[in-house]
Design a protein around this motif. Structure first.
Motif, PDB file in Angstrom:
ATOM      1  N   VAL A  69      38.973  12.472  47.143  1.00  0.00           N
ATOM      2  CA  VAL A  69      38.062  13.636  47.074  1.00  0.00           C
ATOM      3  C   VAL A  69      36.681  13.415  47.641  1.00  0.00           C
ATOM      4  O   VAL A  69      36.558  12.683  48.108  1.00  0.00           O
ATOM      5  N   PRO A  70      36.219  14.874  48.326  1.00  0.00           N
ATOM      6  CA  PRO A  70      35.329  14.462  49.165  1.00  0.00           C
ATOM      7  C   PRO A  70      34.015  14.093  48.023  1.00  0.00           C
ATOM      8  O   PRO A  70      33.631  14.740  47.579  1.00  0.00           O
ATOM      9  N   GLN A  71      33.387  12.711  48.474  1.00  0.00           N
ATOM     10  CA  GLN A  71      32.299  12.461  47.454  1.00  0.00           C
ATOM     11  C   GLN A  71      31.406  12.029  48.777  1.00  0.00           C
ATOM     12  O   GLN A  71      31.332  11.811  49.829  1.00  0.00           O
ATOM     13  N   ALA A  72      29.854  11.807  48.291  1.00  0.00           N
ATOM     14  CA  ALA A  72      28.945  11.807  48.473  1.00  0.00           C
ATOM     15  C   ALA A  72      29.136  10.793  49.652  1.00  0.00           C
ATOM     16  O   ALA A  72      29.091   9.661  48.040  1.00  0.00           O
ATOM     17  N   ILE A  73      28.183  10.597  50.301  1.00  0.00           N
ATOM     18  CA  ILE A  73      28.230   9.265  51.032  1.00  0.00           C
ATOM     19  C   ILE A  73      27.435   7.975  50.081  1.00  0.00           C
ATOM     20  O   ILE A  73      28.400   7.362  49.900  1.00  0.00           O
ATOM     21  N   LYS A  74      26.356   8.763  49.935  1.00  0.00           N
ATOM     22  CA  LYS A  74      25.343   7.534  48.875  1.00  0.00           C
ATOM     23  C   LYS A  74      26.003   7.687  47.516  1.00  0.00           C
ATOM     24  O   LYS A  74      25.778   5.849  47.751  1.00  0.00           O
ATOM     25  N   LEU A  75      26.347   8.424  47.237  1.00  0.00           N
ATOM     26  CA  LEU A  75      26.978   8.351  45.998  1.00  0.00           C
ATOM     27  C   LEU A  75      28.464   7.173  45.975  1.00  0.00           C
ATOM     28  O   LEU A  75      27.741   5.979  44.953  1.00  0.00           O
ATOM     29  N   ASN A  76      29.150   7.300  46.546  1.00  0.00           N
ATOM     30  CA  ASN A  76      30.243   6.649  46.421  1.00  0.00           C
ATOM     31  C   ASN A  76      30.141   5.274  47.183  1.00  0.00           C
ATOM     32  O   ASN A  76      30.627   4.201  46.856  1.00  0.00           O
ATOM     33  N   GLY A  77      29.169   5.052  48.255  1.00  0.00           N
ATOM     34  CA  GLY A  77      28.464   3.454  48.369  1.00  0.00           C
ATOM     35  C   GLY A  77      27.165   2.861  47.687  1.00  0.00           C
ATOM     36  O   GLY A  77      26.715   2.091  48.473  1.00  0.00           O
ATOM     37  N   GLY A  78      26.112   3.885  47.170  1.00  0.00           N
ATOM     38  CA  GLY A  78      25.426   3.786  45.813  1.00  0.00           C
ATOM     39  C   GLY A  78      25.703   2.806  44.388  1.00  0.00           C
ATOM     40  O   GLY A  78      26.705   2.007  43.605  1.00  0.00           O
ATOM     41  N   ALA A  79      25.836   4.791  44.269  1.00  0.00           N
ATOM     42  CA  ALA A  79      25.527   3.726  42.481  1.00  0.00           C
ATOM     43  C   ALA A  79      26.834   4.439  41.947  1.00  0.00           C
ATOM     44  O   ALA A  79      27.172   3.112  40.801  1.00  0.00           O
ATOM     45  N   TRP A  80      27.620   5.273  42.292  1.00  0.00           N
ATOM     46  CA  TRP A  80      29.361   5.141  41.930  1.00  0.00           C
ATOM     47  C   TRP A  80      30.155   3.427  42.460  1.00  0.00           C
ATOM     48  O   TRP A  80      30.583   3.271  41.396  1.00  0.00           O
ATOM     49  N   ASN A  81      29.692   2.751  43.697  1.00  0.00           N
ATOM     50  CA  ASN A  81      29.847   1.083  43.698  1.00  0.00           C
ATOM     51  C   ASN A  81      29.064   1.222  42.469  1.00  0.00           C
ATOM     52  O   ASN A  81      30.577  -0.284  42.544  1.00  0.00           O
ATOM     53  N   ASN A  82      27.777   0.553  42.425  1.00  0.00           N
ATOM     54  CA  ASN A  82      28.120  -0.389  41.798  1.00  0.00           C
ATOM     55  C   ASN A  82      28.716  -0.467  40.449  1.00  0.00           C
ATOM     56  O   ASN A  82      28.811  -1.401  39.344  1.00  0.00           O
ATOM     57  N   TYR A  83      28.672   1.479  39.659  1.00  0.00           N
ATOM     58  CA  TYR A  83      28.834   0.954  38.588  1.00  0.00           C
ATOM     59  C   TYR A  83      31.062   0.551  38.972  1.00  0.00           C
ATOM     60  O   TYR A  83      31.265  -0.083  37.442  1.00  0.00           O
ATOM     61  N   GLU A  84      31.817   0.714  39.729  1.00  0.00           N
ATOM     62  CA  GLU A  84      32.425   0.909  39.898  1.00  0.00           C
ATOM     63  C   GLU A  84      32.949  -1.729  40.083  1.00  0.00           C
ATOM     64  O   GLU A  84      33.491  -2.121  39.053  1.00  0.00           O
TER      65      GLU A  84
END
Length: 279
Positions: A168-183
């Motif tokens: 999906v189109p995901q906000a870069i900051k989220l995808n590389g930040g808090a979301w990536n940290n969760y993953e």
């Protein structure tokens, strides 16, 4: 002898169709239930108006399951078994031919290879799903995997996540930040002691689009997991994030289901079989 051969032939021709020959399927339960806890997909309330159930197939093997929204050209969710490995990250993107028609190849393949063989199908391909051009020249957004390649064990399994029906189109900051940290970190910590972990990761459609209105930009992304420790012990956890913030909110499974029900304007949503603990 002739009578026996006729009986065998009759049995063969009347035998019901068996799973394994399709990618876009009528039922997850019949074709690829192994990606859902106790073989139970999320409740029907999440279905879009034009859904496609995809048992994501690569190199003649089902890798995970995706419910795809053909109108918004994004996945509703992808369901998979968490099994991270250290193979190199792939970079080749693929499409799903069977979203055009069930007579097309059953496995995902590159857009280039498909159009080389079926050059008259370019318009039909664009109508059926997101393509590479839709994700070009984005501002503040990039390609956000629902089933991340890092949660898969080997090169082939990781490669299967690089399809436009899983992003999906995901906000870069989220995808590389808090979301990536969760993953990368939270999932590893949470799954300690789990014999098997079933994950469902989804996107709630928003009011904005990319690619001249072709592909929806989700308003929220969410993830839920059901961990089997042994036959008598299980646990669950969940998160949700707005797609314009770099913040991930931790929830119980029950809280996420209730939140999604409100977002989808439904009375009830169930992401896992009832035996998965909600608290």
């Amino acid at each position: 002898m002739m009578m026996m051969m006729l009986v065998v032939l009759l049995i063969y021709t009347c035998w019901p169709y068996t799973p394994g020959n399709g990618e876009v399927v009528s039922s997850f339960e019949d074709f690829c239930p192994q990606f859902f806890f106790r073989g139970t997909p999320p409740s029907m309330g999440l279905d879009p108006s034009r859904p496609a159930r995809i048992c994501q197939r690569y190199k003649n093997q089902y890798r995970y399951a995706t419910l795809y929204d053909k109108d918004n050209r994004i996945p509703v969710y992808s369901a998979y078994i968490y099994n991270p490995g250290t193979a190199k990250r792939p970079d080749t993107w693929r499409i799903e031919p069977q979203l055009l028609d069930s007579t097309f190849p059953q496995e995902m393949e590159t857009e280039w290879a498909f159009l080389k063989e079926y050059n008259s199908q370019e318009e039909a391909l664009q109508d059926s799903q997101a393509i590479a051009r839709d994700y070009k020249n984005l501002t503040g957004l990039n390609r956000g995997h629902l089933n991340p390649n890092s949660h898969q064990p080997d090169r082939d399994a990781k490669s299967s996540t690089f399809t436009f029906t899983n992003i999906v189109p995901q906000a870069i900051k989220l995808n590389g930040g808090a979301w990536n940290n969760y993953e990368q970190k939270t999932m590893l910590q949470q799954t300690e002691g789990c014999n098997e972990t079933f994950a469902v990761v989804g996107a709630v459609p928003g009011n904005n689009y990319i690619a001249e209105g072709r592909v929806n930009k989700p308003s929220y992304l969410w993830s839920a997991a059901c961990c089997v420790i042994d036959n008598n012990h299980m646990k669950s956890w969940a998160i949700i994030a707005q797609n314009d913030e770099n913040v991930v909110y931790s929830l119980t499974l029950r809280q996420l289901e209730e939140r999604l029900a409100k977002l989808y304007n439904l009375n009830y949503i169930s992401l896992f079989d009832r035996d998965c603990p909600r608290e």
